[in-house]
Write an enzyme that holds these catalytic residues in place. Structure first.
Site, mmCIF file in Angstrom:
data_model
loop_
_atom_site.group_PDB
_atom_site.id
_atom_site.type_symbol
_atom_site.label_atom_id
_atom_site.label_comp_id
_atom_site.label_asym_id
_atom_site.label_seq_id
_atom_site.Cartn_x
_atom_site.Cartn_y
_atom_site.Cartn_z
ATOM 1 N N LYS A 151 22.330 22.302 -10.445
ATOM 2 C CA LYS A 151 22.303 21.622 -9.139
ATOM 3 C C LYS A 151 20.998 21.975 -8.439
ATOM 4 O O LYS A 151 20.855 23.046 -7.859
ATOM 5 C CB LYS A 151 23.487 22.015 -8.277
ATOM 6 N N ASP B 6 10.733 33.200 -13.258
ATOM 7 C CA ASP B 6 9.353 32.713 -13.212
ATOM 8 C C ASP B 6 8.365 33.830 -12.919
ATOM 9 O O ASP B 6 7.228 33.811 -13.409
ATOM 10 C CB ASP B 6 9.218 31.610 -12.161
ATOM 11 N N SER C 217 23.224 26.210 -7.952
ATOM 12 C CA SER C 217 22.562 26.046 -6.669
ATOM 13 C C SER C 217 21.850 27.312 -6.203
ATOM 14 O O SER C 217 20.826 27.676 -6.757
ATOM 15 C CB SER C 217 23.597 25.564 -5.642
#
Length: 452
Positions: A327, A313, A302
């Site tokens: 999640k 990224d 999460s």
């Protein structure tokens, strides 16, 4: 005009409040199909009312009306997905206390699986961790009372209690023939969410165990302390998010922002396009551009995955370890009025800066490192992940289950940590340790191999 106030949260285990926002109700104009659907809904509600009255009048013992309603609400929410649930007033108060980083209890992050309580992770330096409770343990009994039939909130409430009182847990552990009885003494759990040390004389090692209201301030404090201790010879930072089950969305955003100068951190997308929200970084890298390695594993979930995904990224950090939990959904805490508790409702999915949903897939590390697991623990070193939870939100493409979550208790045996040290010292570089075509999806400090 009425307003609806709600709180957004992210956690793989019991909920934690994240971010406040206010929405205005919208005018709704219904066509014939919408009116028919509404009429059908009212017929179903009449059916619920009929059943409720029949139970009240004919059940063998006089039922508690409040418990009947709460059970009905709980059943409606838990039938949606593994992370939606109803919190009564006490559970709601407990959640608010827990997000502040201090609460009474045992120090276990838990979830519900097949009607039993499954340990996601024991919190460091708590009664649970000191007693040897482990991730993936299944709790079947609390003080000789079966857990089967209890909701997650009811089980959590039973595990909490006054400081210095005892509770006995019966645990099923994979690889053990017989259940394990463990007696714990409840303590005042102060969650120190950030711990740090100097690694190899010139590396700043920072472990984040959860994302509560104190996490970002704790990170800033430890970065300053370590920077002063190490001085000019500082090679870089290792951020350890292994077995971190998540927590506050706002803290995940600000922790990510601490390492970024600009760009998107995360976006959340609900059912309607206008509900999309994007969080972006502000200028100012807390580490002044020093190299960063982030450690993850099957227990990183999460909010942890938001941080790892954002830094991956933006190529701000190299992600090392094993695939994370997966999640990728957002829950909103919706208070139901004074004394009526709250709903914990899944309202959106979140996406990494590149637009990826990690729901039921997880963050794939840049370099996969599998630990050497003691023989007695080999049967329980994998975390099944989000994709294994009954009723989980589906994702396009292949979902992923099973990822190693073992972290050696002695740092000298920790292969992921050793590889991070080597990368920061230039003994290995990301290219030499990165995946190679046709490899076997494994990398170790001794002989790095391929990863997806």
């Amino acid at each position: 005009m009425m307003r609806k106030t709600s709180v957004i949260l992210l956690s793989a285990a019991t909920g934690a409040a994240l971010m406040l926002f206010v929405t205005q109700p919208r005018a709704v104009f219904m066509g014939s199909s919408a009116r028919a659907a509404t009429a059908d809904t009212y017929r179903q509600l009449n059916l619920f009312g009929d059943v409720f009255e029949r139970v009240r009048s004919d059940y063998v013992e006089k039922p508690d009306d409040t418990k009947l309603i709460e059970s009905a609400i709980s059943g409606m929410l838990t039938g949606l997905d593994p992370h939606s649930s109803y919190m009564d007033a006490k559970s709601f108060r407990d959640m608010q206390v827990q997000t502040r980083g201090e609460f009474g209890g045992l120090g276990i992050e838990v979830t519900m699986e097949d009607g039993l309580i499954k340990v996601v992770s024991p919190i460091d330096d708590t009664p649970a961790s000191r007693a040897g409770v482990m991730a993936n343990d299944i709790i079947t009994n609390l003080d000789d009372e079966a857990v089967q039939g209890l909701t997650l909130n009811q089980a959590v409430e039973k595990m909490r209690g006054p400081v210095n009182t005892k509770i006995k847990l019966k645990i099923i552990r994979k690889g053990q023939d017989n259940p394990i009885d463990v007696t714990l003494v409840r303590d005042n759990i102060r969650v120190r969410s950030v711990r740090a040390r100097v690694e190899a004389d010139d590396i700043a090692y920072i472990r984040i165990t959860t994302f509560n209201e104190q996490t970002t301030e704790g990170l800033k404090r430890e970065v300053a302390n370590l920077s002063n201790q190490i001085g000019d010879k500082l090679k870089g930072y290792i951020i350890d998010l292994r077995n971190n089950p998540g927590g506050l969305l706002e803290e995940a955003v600000t922790v990510s922002d601490s390492f970024l100068e600009k760009g998107e951190i995360v976006s959340t997308r609900g059912r309607n396009a206008e509900e999309t929200q994007r969080r972006t970084a502000h200028s100012g890298d807390l580490t002044k551009g020093k190299p960063v390695i982030v450690l993850v594993n099957g227990g990183s979930a999460s909010a942890s995955e938001i941080v790892a995904g954002a830094l991956q990224d933006h190529k701000r950090a190299t992600i090392v370890g094993t695939r994370s939990f997966g999640k990728g959904s957002v829950q909103t805490i919706i208070p139901l009025g004074s004394g009526n508790g709250a709903l914990r409702l899944t309202t959106a999915r979140y996406y990494t800066p590149s637009g990826k949903s990690i729901q039921a897939k997880g963050i794939v590390p840049d370099i996969e490192v599998l630990q050497d697991v003691p023989d007695e623990l080999k049967s329980r070193t994998d975390t099944k992940g989000e994709a294994s939870l009954r009723g989980h939100l589906k994702n396009d493409g292949d979902e992923k289950t099973g990822s190693q979550s073992y972290v050696p208790p002695d740092a000298k045996d920790d292969k992921a940590l050793k590889l991070a040290d080597d990368l920061l010292h230039g003994i290995k570089n990301s290219a030499s340790a990165a995946p190679t075509p046709g490899g076997d999806n494994k990398a170790t400090t001794d002989k790095p191999k391929a990863a997806n």
